[in-house]
Design a protein around this motif. Structure first.
Motif, PDB file in Angstrom:
ATOM      1  N   VAL A  38       0.626 -13.121 -28.210  1.00 33.24           N
ATOM      2  CA  VAL A  38      -0.064 -12.003 -27.551  1.00 33.24           C
ATOM      3  C   VAL A  38       0.064 -12.174 -26.027  1.00 33.24           C
ATOM      4  O   VAL A  38      -0.180 -13.250 -25.499  1.00 33.24           O
ATOM      5  N   TYR A  39       0.453 -11.118 -25.334  1.00 35.14           N
ATOM      6  CA  TYR A  39       0.574 -11.167 -23.867  1.00 35.14           C
ATOM      7  C   TYR A  39       0.085  -9.826 -23.305  1.00 35.14           C
ATOM      8  O   TYR A  39      -0.065  -8.843 -24.040  1.00 35.14           O
ATOM      9  N   ASN A  40      -0.186  -9.840 -22.000  1.00 37.49           N
ATOM     10  CA  ASN A  40      -0.655  -8.624 -21.317  1.00 37.49           C
ATOM     11  C   ASN A  40       0.474  -8.007 -20.508  1.00 37.49           C
ATOM     12  O   ASN A  40       1.206  -8.693 -19.793  1.00 37.49           O
ATOM     13  N   GLU A  41       0.566  -6.710 -20.593  1.00 37.05           N
ATOM     14  CA  GLU A  41       1.590  -5.976 -19.847  1.00 37.05           C
ATOM     15  C   GLU A  41       0.912  -5.021 -18.871  1.00 37.05           C
ATOM     16  O   GLU A  41      -0.043  -4.313 -19.237  1.00 37.05           O
ATOM     17  N   ASP A  42       1.355  -5.044 -17.574  1.00 34.01           N
ATOM     18  CA  ASP A  42       0.817  -4.117 -16.572  1.00 34.01           C
ATOM     19  C   ASP A  42       1.417  -2.741 -16.796  1.00 34.01           C
ATOM     20  O   ASP A  42       2.626  -2.545 -16.668  1.00 34.01           O
ATOM     21  N   VAL A  43       0.538  -1.807 -17.105  1.00 29.29           N
ATOM     22  CA  VAL A  43       0.978  -0.441 -17.387  1.00 29.29           C
ATOM     23  C   VAL A  43       0.385   0.496 -16.330  1.00 29.29           C
ATOM     24  O   VAL A  43      -0.811   0.416 -16.022  1.00 29.29           O
ATOM     25  N   VAL A  44       1.206   1.353 -15.712  1.00 25.60           N
ATOM     26  CA  VAL A  44       0.721   2.310 -14.714  1.00 25.60           C
ATOM     27  C   VAL A  44      -0.164   3.343 -15.402  1.00 25.60           C
ATOM     28  O   VAL A  44       0.252   4.008 -16.352  1.00 25.60           O
ATOM     29  N   VAL A  45      -1.406   3.436 -14.891  1.00 29.11           N
ATOM     30  CA  VAL A  45      -2.343   4.385 -15.494  1.00 29.11           C
ATOM     31  C   VAL A  45      -2.766   5.485 -14.511  1.00 29.11           C
ATOM     32  O   VAL A  45      -3.487   6.406 -14.881  1.00 29.11           O
ATOM     33  N   GLY A  46      -2.367   5.352 -13.235  1.00 28.34           N
ATOM     34  CA  GLY A  46      -2.734   6.375 -12.253  1.00 28.34           C
ATOM     35  C   GLY A  46      -2.137   6.076 -10.892  1.00 28.34           C
ATOM     36  O   GLY A  46      -1.409   5.102 -10.711  1.00 28.34           O
ATOM     37  N   TYR A  47      -2.494   6.939  -9.902  1.00 26.98           N
ATOM     38  CA  TYR A  47      -1.945   6.784  -8.561  1.00 26.98           C
ATOM     39  C   TYR A  47      -3.064   6.949  -7.521  1.00 26.98           C
ATOM     40  O   TYR A  47      -3.918   7.826  -7.647  1.00 26.98           O
ATOM     41  N   TRP A  48      -3.026   6.039  -6.525  1.00 25.54           N
ATOM     42  CA  TRP A  48      -3.914   6.156  -5.381  1.00 25.54           C
ATOM     43  C   TRP A  48      -3.150   6.805  -4.231  1.00 25.54           C
ATOM     44  O   TRP A  48      -2.009   6.467  -3.973  1.00 25.54           O
ATOM     45  N   THR A  49      -3.818   7.728  -3.532  1.00 19.49           N
ATOM     46  CA  THR A  49      -3.253   8.277  -2.303  1.00 19.49           C
ATOM     47  C   THR A  49      -4.215   7.923  -1.167  1.00 19.49           C
ATOM     48  O   THR A  49      -5.360   8.373  -1.153  1.00 19.49           O
ATOM     49  N   LYS A  50      -3.752   7.081  -0.231  1.00 20.97           N
ATOM     50  CA  LYS A  50      -4.611   6.564   0.840  1.00 20.97           C
ATOM     51  C   LYS A  50      -4.264   7.206   2.180  1.00 20.97           C
ATOM     52  O   LYS A  50      -3.099   7.271   2.562  1.00 20.97           O
ATOM     53  N   ILE A  51      -5.322   7.664   2.869  1.00 20.13           N
ATOM     54  CA  ILE A  51      -5.191   8.169   4.244  1.00 20.13           C
ATOM     55  C   ILE A  51      -6.251   7.461   5.083  1.00 20.13           C
ATOM     56  O   ILE A  51      -7.431   7.502   4.763  1.00 20.13           O
ATOM     57  N   ALA A  52      -5.832   6.784   6.152  1.00 16.98           N
ATOM     58  CA  ALA A  52      -6.772   6.107   7.044  1.00 16.98           C
ATOM     59  C   ALA A  52      -7.165   7.033   8.186  1.00 16.98           C
ATOM     60  O   ALA A  52      -6.331   7.788   8.705  1.00 16.98           O
ATOM     61  N   PHE A  53      -8.438   6.977   8.557  1.00 17.02           N
ATOM     62  CA  PHE A  53      -8.944   7.776   9.670  1.00 17.02           C
ATOM     63  C   PHE A  53      -9.489   6.842  10.751  1.00 17.02           C
ATOM     64  O   PHE A  53      -9.947   5.734  10.462  1.00 17.02           O
ATOM     65  N   SER A  54      -9.456   7.283  12.001  1.00 18.44           N
ATOM     66  CA  SER A  54      -9.951   6.447  13.101  1.00 18.44           C
ATOM     67  C   SER A  54     -10.483   7.299  14.241  1.00 18.44           C
ATOM     68  O   SER A  54      -9.949   8.370  14.536  1.00 18.44           O
ATOM     69  N   GLY A  55     -11.557   6.804  14.828  1.00 21.74           N
ATOM     70  CA  GLY A  55     -12.123   7.450  16.018  1.00 21.74           C
ATOM     71  C   GLY A  55     -11.678   6.774  17.300  1.00 21.74           C
ATOM     72  O   GLY A  55     -12.189   7.085  18.374  1.00 21.74           O
ATOM     73  N   ALA A  56     -10.749   5.826  17.202  1.00 22.61           N
ATOM     74  CA  ALA A  56     -10.232   5.139  18.385  1.00 22.61           C
ATOM     75  C   ALA A  56      -9.296   6.052  19.179  1.00 22.61           C
ATOM     76  O   ALA A  56      -9.082   7.208  18.813  1.00 22.61           O
ATOM     77  N   LEU A  57      -8.736   5.519  20.246  1.00 28.75           N
ATOM     78  CA  LEU A  57      -7.859   6.302  21.114  1.00 28.75           C
ATOM     79  C   LEU A  57      -6.452   5.718  21.121  1.00 28.75           C
ATOM     80  O   LEU A  57      -6.274   4.513  20.955  1.00 28.75           O
ATOM     81  N   PRO A  58      -5.460   6.559  21.327  1.00 30.93           N
ATOM     82  CA  PRO A  58      -4.100   6.027  21.510  1.00 30.93           C
ATOM     83  C   PRO A  58      -4.058   5.148  22.764  1.00 30.93           C
ATOM     84  O   PRO A  58      -4.756   5.418  23.741  1.00 30.93           O
ATOM     85  N   ALA A  59      -3.235   4.112  22.725  1.00 31.25           N
ATOM     86  CA  ALA A  59      -3.133   3.205  23.872  1.00 31.25           C
ATOM     87  C   ALA A  59      -2.718   3.952  25.136  1.00 31.25           C
ATOM     88  O   ALA A  59      -3.190   3.640  26.236  1.00 31.25           O
ATOM     89  N   ARG A  60      -1.865   4.960  24.994  1.00 24.95           N
ATOM     90  CA  ARG A  60      -1.417   5.705  26.172  1.00 24.95           C
ATOM     91  C   ARG A  60      -2.572   6.441  26.840  1.00 24.95           C
ATOM     92  O   ARG A  60      -2.593   6.605  28.069  1.00 24.95           O
ATOM     93  N   ARG A  61      -3.552   6.894  26.030  1.00 23.19           N
ATOM     94  CA  ARG A  61      -4.719   7.580  26.582  1.00 23.19           C
ATOM     95  C   ARG A  61      -5.584   6.589  27.381  1.00 23.19           C
ATOM     96  O   ARG A  61      -6.030   6.909  28.491  1.00 23.19           O
ATOM     97  N   VAL A  62      -5.807   5.409  26.830  1.00 24.74           N
ATOM     98  CA  VAL A  62      -6.598   4.388  27.522  1.00 24.74           C
ATOM     99  C   VAL A  62      -5.901   3.971  28.816  1.00 24.74           C
ATOM    100  O   VAL A  62      -6.532   3.833  29.865  1.00 24.74           O
ATOM    101  N   ASN A  63      -4.592   3.796  28.756  1.00 20.65           N
ATOM    102  CA  ASN A  63      -3.845   3.409  29.960  1.00 20.65           C
ATOM    103  C   ASN A  63      -3.919   4.491  31.033  1.00 20.65           C
ATOM    104  O   ASN A  63      -4.010   4.196  32.232  1.00 20.65           O
ATOM    105  N   ALA A  64      -3.888   5.745  30.596  1.00 18.35           N
ATOM    106  CA  ALA A  64      -3.989   6.850  31.555  1.00 18.35           C
ATOM    107  C   ALA A  64      -5.370   6.874  32.208  1.00 18.35           C
ATOM    108  O   ALA A  64      -5.497   7.121  33.419  1.00 18.35           O
ATOM    109  N   LEU A  65      -6.414   6.607  31.420  1.00 18.67           N
ATOM    110  CA  LEU A  65      -7.774   6.562  31.966  1.00 18.67           C
ATOM    111  C   LEU A  65      -7.915   5.414  32.965  1.00 18.67           C
ATOM    112  O   LEU A  65      -8.530   5.568  34.026  1.00 18.67           O
ATOM    113  N   LEU A  66      -7.355   4.259  32.621  1.00 22.69           N
ATOM    114  CA  LEU A  66      -7.417   3.114  33.524  1.00 22.69           C
ATOM    115  C   LEU A  66      -6.703   3.422  34.841  1.00 22.69           C
ATOM    116  O   LEU A  66      -7.172   3.045  35.921  1.00 22.69           O
TER     117      LEU A  66
END
Length: 243
Positions: A178-206
């Motif tokens: 007896v052995y275990n087999e990894d079977v695909v049962v679904g799909y994750w769709t990941k989107i990351a969100f951020s309230g930070a600023l692009p580095a170019r924006r910070v550099n422009a402010l500086l």
């Protein structure tokens, strides 16, 4: 005529020398023996008596002279400070960045305040959080934040499987692993969100903060170039105090 920056240059030295003079005077008048004098002569009751030499001690410190010296030292400080403060009321300059006047006719005291605030602001802006440069970010209109492109990953589940090692016979049961087999049962769709600023924006402010810092320093130097009108107030003050 002298300029404000010249008065500022000598002010520190005048303060230090005045403080030393007043401190020395204070310690001097605490030493009672320096203020005391003595004159003593001896006269025997008859010509056969022992003759003793006279004794005398001179007064080394006169309190009135100490007051005069302290008044003279403080008079110089009072006059220098008065000259500086009176000039500060009229010493002004514009703060100009890239040809645009941001602040018109700023007093030198306000320019000093602004310089300190901009140092703190530069530190604050330099610590602003920036987006992870390893990701690709775009503006999400719905949340008014930044978002990454969707990344799709699989979800698997371990399903037990049987592997027949040997078929069953009339003498032996089948040998099964007896052995275990990894079977695909679904799909994750990941989107990351951020309230930070692009580095170019910070550099422009500086860069903007630094430009304003430079402009404020230039304006302060210009304001400190104002011609001073000597103010002599100390003599009148100490003529009243120590008269």
């Amino acid at each position: 005529m002298a300029k404000l920056n010249q008065i500022l240059a000598v002010e520190k030295g005048v303060k230090a020398s005045t403080q030393r003079a007043v401190t020395d005077a204070y310690h001097t008048i605490q030493k009672s023996p320096l203020l005391s004098g003595l004159s003593r002569t001896y006269q025997p009751i008859d010509d056969e008596g022992e003759q003793l030499p006279p004794e005398s001690t001179r007064v080394q410190v006169k309190t009135e002279q100490v007051l005069t010296d302290v008044g003279a030292a403080l008079t110089r400080l009072f006059d220098v400070t008065a000259t500086k403060d009176w000039t500060n009321t009229v010493a002004k300059a514009d703060v100009v960045v890239d040809g645009q006047t941001l602040i018109e006719g700023a007093p030198v005291t306000y320019l000093l305040f602004l310089e300190k605030q901009l140092v703190d602001l530069h530190t604050f802006v330099s610590k602003l959080p920036t987006l992870d440069p390893s990701e690709t970010w775009s503006v999400d209109e719905n949340t008014d934040t930044w978002r990454t492109d969707p990344v799709k990953t699989t979800r698997t589940k371990k399903v037990p499987r049987n592997h027949v090692l040997a078929e069953a016979t009339d003498k032996h049961p089948a040998q099964v692993q007896v052995y275990n087999e990894d079977v695909v049962v679904g799909y994750w769709t990941k989107i990351a969100f951020s309230g930070a600023l692009p580095a170019r924006r910070v550099n422009a402010l500086l860069a903007r903060v630094q430009k304003l810092q430079d402009a404020v320093k230039y304006a302060r130097e210009e304001a400190n170039g104002a011609v001073v009108e000597d103010r002599e107030v100390g003599e009148a003050v100490f003529r009243y105090l120590f008269a």
